[in-house]
Design a protein around this motif. Sequence first.
Motif, mmCIF file in Angstrom:
data_model
loop_
_atom_site.group_PDB
_atom_site.id
_atom_site.type_symbol
_atom_site.label_atom_id
_atom_site.label_comp_id
_atom_site.label_asym_id
_atom_site.label_seq_id
_atom_site.Cartn_x
_atom_site.Cartn_y
_atom_site.Cartn_z
ATOM 1 N N ASN A 86 0.817 -1.212 0.000
ATOM 2 C CA ASN A 86 0.000 0.000 0.000
ATOM 3 C C ASN A 86 0.853 1.265 0.000
ATOM 4 O OD1 ASN A 86 -2.367 -1.465 -0.019
ATOM 5 N ND2 ASN A 86 -2.522 -1.491 2.209
ATOM 6 N N LEU A 87 1.994 1.229 0.652
ATOM 7 C CA LEU A 87 2.905 2.379 0.669
ATOM 8 C C LEU A 87 3.424 2.676 -0.731
ATOM 9 C CD1 LEU A 87 4.473 4.404 2.497
ATOM 10 C CD2 LEU A 87 6.291 2.685 2.618
ATOM 11 N N ILE A 88 3.762 1.635 -1.463
ATOM 12 C CA ILE A 88 4.289 1.812 -2.821
ATOM 13 C C ILE A 88 3.215 2.356 -3.758
ATOM 14 C CG2 ILE A 88 5.154 0.531 -4.828
ATOM 15 C CD1 ILE A 88 6.718 -1.199 -2.806
ATOM 16 N N LYS A 89 1.965 1.963 -3.526
ATOM 17 C CA LYS A 89 0.865 2.426 -4.379
ATOM 18 C C LYS A 89 0.222 3.719 -3.871
ATOM 19 C CE LYS A 89 -1.515 -1.416 -4.345
ATOM 20 N NZ LYS A 89 -2.607 -2.355 -4.636
ATOM 21 N N ASP A 90 0.822 4.372 -2.873
ATOM 22 C CA ASP A 90 0.234 5.559 -2.250
ATOM 23 C C ASP A 90 -0.028 6.661 -3.270
ATOM 24 O OD1 ASP A 90 -0.513 7.281 0.005
ATOM 25 O OD2 ASP A 90 1.314 8.371 -0.538
ATOM 26 N N GLY A 91 -1.239 7.170 -3.279
ATOM 27 C CA GLY A 91 -1.600 8.247 -4.177
ATOM 28 C C GLY A 91 -1.967 9.524 -3.444
ATOM 29 N N SER A 92 -1.780 9.532 -2.118
ATOM 30 C CA SER A 92 -2.188 10.684 -1.323
ATOM 31 C C SER A 92 -1.168 11.818 -1.344
ATOM 32 C CB SER A 92 -2.445 10.260 0.124
ATOM 33 O OG SER A 92 -1.217 9.915 0.750
ATOM 34 N N GLY A 93 0.033 11.541 -1.809
ATOM 35 C CA GLY A 93 1.067 12.565 -1.810
ATOM 36 C C GLY A 93 1.979 12.501 -0.607
ATOM 37 N N LEU A 94 1.722 11.578 0.302
ATOM 38 C CA LEU A 94 2.588 11.454 1.473
ATOM 39 C C LEU A 94 3.889 10.717 1.148
ATOM 40 C CD1 LEU A 94 0.023 10.573 4.277
ATOM 41 C CD2 LEU A 94 1.352 12.676 4.056
ATOM 42 N N ALA A 95 3.784 9.612 0.442
ATOM 43 C CA ALA A 95 4.952 8.778 0.182
ATOM 44 C C ALA A 95 5.786 9.278 -0.998
ATOM 45 C CB ALA A 95 4.527 7.336 -0.056
ATOM 46 N N PHE A 96 5.145 9.946 -1.945
ATOM 47 C CA PHE A 96 5.856 10.429 -3.129
ATOM 48 C C PHE A 96 5.472 11.876 -3.385
ATOM 49 C CE2 PHE A 96 5.336 5.852 -3.582
ATOM 50 C CZ PHE A 96 6.649 5.455 -3.824
ATOM 51 N N ASP A 97 6.454 12.672 -3.801
ATOM 52 C CA ASP A 97 6.149 14.069 -4.095
ATOM 53 C C ASP A 97 5.571 14.194 -5.502
ATOM 54 O OD1 ASP A 97 8.342 13.833 -5.784
ATOM 55 O OD2 ASP A 97 9.678 15.036 -4.524
ATOM 56 N N ASP A 98 5.368 15.421 -5.947
ATOM 57 C CA ASP A 98 4.755 15.657 -7.258
ATOM 58 C C ASP A 98 5.583 15.121 -8.415
ATOM 59 O OD1 ASP A 98 2.597 16.876 -6.046
ATOM 60 O OD2 ASP A 98 3.482 18.893 -6.191
ATOM 61 N N ALA A 99 6.889 15.059 -8.224
ATOM 62 C CA ALA A 99 7.775 14.537 -9.270
ATOM 63 C C ALA A 99 7.853 13.010 -9.249
ATOM 64 C CB ALA A 99 9.174 15.126 -9.105
ATOM 65 N N GLY A 100 7.228 12.378 -8.240
ATOM 66 C CA GLY A 100 7.251 10.918 -8.140
ATOM 67 C C GLY A 100 8.418 10.381 -7.334
#
Length: 81
Positions: A28-42
């Motif tokens: 679930n962390l890898i698939k996070d779409g909330s913006g917490l785990a990955f920034d706008d650039a990915g």
Amino acid sequence: MKLNRSASWFLLAFGVWSWVIWATFVKNLIKDGSGLAFDDAGDPTAYFWVHLLLAVTSFLLGTAVGVIGFRSVRALRREKA
């Protein structure tokens, strides 16, 4: 040191439980779409790295606890036979 049967099974079950829970969390962390785990650039954020470190630590501890439980269950079965 000897563990009783219920303690041995508990440790083994805890090790398995730890793997199931944390594997799901990492997925679930890898698939996070909330913006917490990955920034706008990915790119991964500090949130991602901290939680990945928590998961890896839990995998290692869960494995160690599970191995202790497994060895104890196996030793108890050998004693019984």
